[in-house]
Enzyme design. Structure first.
Site: not given
Ligand SMILES: Cc1ncc(COP(=O)(O)O)c(C=O)c1O
Length: 369
Positions: A36, A134, A262
């Site tokens: 997945k 879940r 930065y």
């Protein structure tokens, strides 16, 4: 055209070796390889192609779209979809021979309804929630669930649950989940419901809880060659399947006192070689790693200089003179360079799951056979 930019080298030889080592560890059982989230960032198609011919391999994804993509790319293995079953996707599951996840009474009702109208039903596994909170049937509803299955003549192919803490040092919660799961299996027997597959093991429990193997193990992170947490003892030898690298596109000599990137949070303390590497957080590079982080080049570590930008980052090479076009390694193991992804995860307070699945953007996946 030469590809400039970040590359995730996918070492399929290591993937296969990892699988063999896992197989040796768990014995003669089916293995569900979890691909997945684009194969945990490694590329679901690339990973599935590399292992599809290995004996007894079942594939698993989360979303049905991921399963469709695997089928469209010729993967014929048994293929399970972990997400909540959707009634409107049942016919697609039948058409593509996908195994779906039933975890709520409405899922069983939808399957029953489909069966009565179409005379067929997709393969499905029933999932019990034993403590993850879940997806999954409630333990207290087990008799109702098995009664419904019996009365409607449904035949679940498998039964499973999922551990919440199997990769931790304290296994007491995992053990109580396992006890509950065993109790559910006993109840199923009373209803004469048999399953081809019984499973609740993930990478953590493959390493930590051998009593949880049953006849199928589900494996993700360990197959990708990475420990699921820092609390497990790594009894299965594995090597990282992904080496995440980026090319040096520019090298400049700068003076002491030069601010880099930065915010100017990094200032050189002496004259040094600063390289620009074409990889940024938009490609999946973990931005917080710049604070104490480094890259590997020809076996040596060099500090990341200043904040990681969206597309590029800078590295302080000191007196070393790297060449444009050469690559540095961010994590993984390649050409004498090695930085475990788990080191970065620990240092920046995240997990290897987050770091690997973040690899995206312009990163090209290069399969090494
Ligand atoms: C239901 C299920 N089983 C197995 C796995 C694989 O877990 P791991 O990568 O820890 O092996 C996952 C991953 O999150 C999962 O959701």
């Amino acid at each position: 055209m030469k590809i400039i930019g970040p590359k995730a080298y996918i070492h399929t030889d290591r993937l296969k070796q990892n699988l063999w080592n896992i197989r040796r560890h768990v014995g003669d059982r089916s293995i569900m390889c979890v691909v997945k989230a684009n194969g945990y960032g490694h590329g679901a198609i690339e990973i599935a192609k590399a292992i599809q011919q290995e004996a007894g391999i079942i594939l698993a994804v989360f979303a049905i779209e991921e399963a469709i993509e695997l089928r469209e790319n010729g993967m014929e293995n048994e293929l399970m979809v972990f997400s909540r079953m959707q009634a409107h996707s049942i016919s697609k599951a039948v058409e593509l021979n996908l195994t779906v996840n039933a975890c709520d009474i409405s899922d069983l009702e939808a399957l029953t309804h489909y069966k009565s109208s179409q005379k067929s039903v997709p393969k499905f596994h029933i999932k019990f929630d034993t403590g993850m909170t879940r997806l999954g049937f409630d333990i207290k509803d087990q008799d109702d669930i098995f009664t419904f299955i019996q009365e409607n003549d449904l035949s679940p192919e498998g039964i499973y649950s999922h551990f919440a803490t199997a990769d931790e040092g304290d296994l007491s919660y995992a053990e109580s989940q396992l006890n509950d799961f065993n109790h559910i299996l006993e109840t199923a027997k009373k209803y004469h419901i048999n399953f081809n597959y019984i499973h609740c093991s993930n990478s953590g429990s493959i390493l930590n809880v051998p009593e949880s193997y049953f006849n199928l193990i589900r494996v993700g992170m360990l197959m990708y060659g990475v420990p699921p947490s820092e609390e497990v003892s790594m009894d299965v030898p594995v090597e990282p399947v992904m080496s995440f690298c980026g090319p040096i596109v520019n090298v400049r000599r700068v003076k002491a006192g030069t601010q880099i990137s930065y915010g100017g949070v990094y200032t050189t303390d002496k004259e040094t070689n600063i390289a620009v590497v074409q990889t940024g957080f938009a490609d999946g590079f973990p931005r917080p790693w710049y604070e104490n982080g480094y890259v590997s080049y020809k076996g040596q570590h060099y500090k990341i200089a200043g904040r990681v930008c969206m597309d590029q980052l800078m590295v302080d090479f000191g007196e070393t003179e790297p060449k444009e076009g050469e690559e540095v390694l961010f994590f993984g193991k390649k050409d004498g360079n090695e930085i475990p992804v788990e080191t970065i995860a620990n240092e920046i307070g995240t997990t290897t799951y987050v770091l690997l699945t973040a690899i995206h953007g312009r990163t090209k996946r290069i399969v090494i056979h």
